[in-house]
Scaffold this motif. Structure first.
Motif, PDB file in Angstrom:
ATOM      1  N   UNK A   1      50.751 -77.130  32.842  1.00  0.00           N
ATOM      2  CA  UNK A   1      50.594 -75.683  32.951  1.00  0.00           C
ATOM      3  C   UNK A   1      51.963 -75.012  32.810  1.00  0.00           C
ATOM      4  N   UNK A   2      52.006 -73.973  31.989  1.00  0.00           N
ATOM      5  CA  UNK A   2      53.287 -73.302  31.786  1.00  0.00           C
ATOM      6  C   UNK A   2      53.603 -72.364  32.947  1.00  0.00           C
ATOM      7  N   UNK A   3      54.879 -72.242  33.233  1.00  0.00           N
ATOM      8  CA  UNK A   3      55.340 -71.349  34.302  1.00  0.00           C
ATOM      9  C   UNK A   3      55.379 -69.929  33.754  1.00  0.00           C
ATOM     10  N   UNK A   4      54.809 -69.000  34.481  1.00  0.00           N
ATOM     11  CA  UNK A   4      54.801 -67.602  34.075  1.00  0.00           C
ATOM     12  C   UNK A   4      56.186 -67.012  34.325  1.00  0.00           C
ATOM     13  N   UNK A   5      56.691 -66.234  33.380  1.00  0.00           N
ATOM     14  CA  UNK A   5      57.969 -65.544  33.518  1.00  0.00           C
ATOM     15  C   UNK A   5      57.649 -64.080  33.807  1.00  0.00           C
ATOM     16  N   UNK A   6      58.148 -63.561  34.908  1.00  0.00           N
ATOM     17  CA  UNK A   6      57.762 -62.221  35.337  1.00  0.00           C
ATOM     18  C   UNK A   6      58.790 -61.137  35.058  1.00  0.00           C
ATOM     19  N   UNK A   7      60.061 -61.488  34.957  1.00  0.00           N
ATOM     20  CA  UNK A   7      61.073 -60.453  34.779  1.00  0.00           C
ATOM     21  C   UNK A   7      61.935 -60.732  33.560  1.00  0.00           C
ATOM     22  N   UNK A   8      62.529 -59.680  33.020  1.00  0.00           N
ATOM     23  CA  UNK A   8      63.427 -59.813  31.876  1.00  0.00           C
ATOM     24  C   UNK A   8      64.643 -60.669  32.229  1.00  0.00           C
ATOM     25  N   UNK A   9      65.075 -60.615  33.481  1.00  0.00           N
ATOM     26  CA  UNK A   9      66.249 -61.378  33.916  1.00  0.00           C
ATOM     27  C   UNK A   9      66.008 -62.879  33.862  1.00  0.00           C
ATOM     28  N   UNK A  10      64.758 -63.300  33.933  1.00  0.00           N
ATOM     29  CA  UNK A  10      64.430 -64.723  33.876  1.00  0.00           C
ATOM     30  C   UNK A  10      64.451 -65.266  32.447  1.00  0.00           C
ATOM     31  N   UNK A  11      64.490 -64.376  31.480  1.00  0.00           N
ATOM     32  CA  UNK A  11      64.461 -64.804  30.080  1.00  0.00           C
ATOM     33  C   UNK A  11      65.836 -65.271  29.616  1.00  0.00           C
ATOM     34  N   UNK A  12      65.883 -66.359  28.849  1.00  0.00           N
ATOM     35  CA  UNK A  12      67.160 -66.791  28.274  1.00  0.00           C
ATOM     36  C   UNK A  12      67.578 -65.849  27.142  1.00  0.00           C
ATOM     37  N   UNK A  13      68.794 -65.979  26.668  1.00  0.00           N
ATOM     38  CA  UNK A  13      69.312 -65.101  25.601  1.00  0.00           C
ATOM     39  C   UNK A  13      68.536 -65.253  24.298  1.00  0.00           C
ATOM     40  N   UNK A  14      68.083 -66.459  24.010  1.00  0.00           N
ATOM     41  CA  UNK A  14      67.274 -66.718  22.820  1.00  0.00           C
ATOM     42  C   UNK A  14      65.956 -67.325  23.265  1.00  0.00           C
ATOM     43  N   UNK A  15      64.864 -66.765  22.779  1.00  0.00           N
ATOM     44  CA  UNK A  15      63.538 -67.135  23.254  1.00  0.00           C
ATOM     45  C   UNK A  15      62.797 -68.021  22.264  1.00  0.00           C
ATOM     46  N   UNK A  16      62.051 -68.960  22.796  1.00  0.00           N
ATOM     47  CA  UNK A  16      61.135 -69.750  21.985  1.00  0.00           C
ATOM     48  C   UNK A  16      59.758 -69.091  22.063  1.00  0.00           C
ATOM     49  N   UNK A  17      58.858 -69.541  21.226  1.00  0.00           N
ATOM     50  CA  UNK A  17      57.488 -69.016  21.268  1.00  0.00           C
ATOM     51  C   UNK A  17      56.856 -69.288  22.629  1.00  0.00           C
ATOM     52  N   UNK A  18      57.143 -70.433  23.203  1.00  0.00           N
ATOM     53  CA  UNK A  18      56.581 -70.780  24.512  1.00  0.00           C
ATOM     54  C   UNK A  18      57.076 -69.832  25.604  1.00  0.00           C
ATOM     55  N   UNK A  19      58.348 -69.466  25.547  1.00  0.00           N
ATOM     56  CA  UNK A  19      58.906 -68.546  26.551  1.00  0.00           C
ATOM     57  C   UNK A  19      58.335 -67.148  26.379  1.00  0.00           C
ATOM     58  N   UNK A  20      58.165 -66.715  25.142  1.00  0.00           N
ATOM     59  CA  UNK A  20      57.554 -65.406  24.896  1.00  0.00           C
ATOM     60  C   UNK A  20      56.111 -65.414  25.379  1.00  0.00           C
ATOM     61  N   UNK A  21      55.409 -66.498  25.109  1.00  0.00           N
ATOM     62  CA  UNK A  21      54.034 -66.650  25.569  1.00  0.00           C
ATOM     63  C   UNK A  21      53.945 -66.545  27.090  1.00  0.00           C
ATOM     64  N   UNK A  22      54.854 -67.231  27.785  1.00  0.00           N
ATOM     65  CA  UNK A  22      54.866 -67.200  29.251  1.00  0.00           C
ATOM     66  C   UNK A  22      55.206 -65.810  29.778  1.00  0.00           C
ATOM     67  N   UNK A  23      56.102 -65.111  29.109  1.00  0.00           N
ATOM     68  CA  UNK A  23      56.513 -63.771  29.548  1.00  0.00           C
ATOM     69  C   UNK A  23      55.390 -62.751  29.340  1.00  0.00           C
TER      70      UNK A  23
END
Length: 68
Positions: free
Chosen positions: A1-23
């Motif tokens: 199960x992917x971890x949900x990302x709730x805030x912009x501060x949790x995002x890395x400088x460069x995003x993968x599709x998986x990170x965008x999906x979680x956000x």
């Protein structure tokens, strides 16, 4: 199960599709559809897509402005 990302501060400088999906809380299919928008800021290397966080957030603000 992917971890949900709730805030912009949790995002890395460069995003993968998986990170965008979680956000955004989208599935990967919907995320890839979004990333294939010609106006979406992205860097494509082979089959890999990476997205600069700041440009992505600006673009997201632009495309969601009309839906408010």
């Amino acid at each position: 199960m992917k971890k949900r990302i709730y805030t912009e501060e949790e995002l890395p400088c460069y995003l993968s599709a998986e990170e965008i999906s979680a956000y955004l809380g989208l599935g990967l299919t919907a995320t890839y559809e979004l990333l294939h928008d010609p106006d979406c800021p992205k860097i494509i290397r082979g089959r890999r897509i990476i997205v600069p966080r700041d440009k992505f957030l600006q673009w997201l603000d632009q495309i969601t402005e009309g839906s408010k």
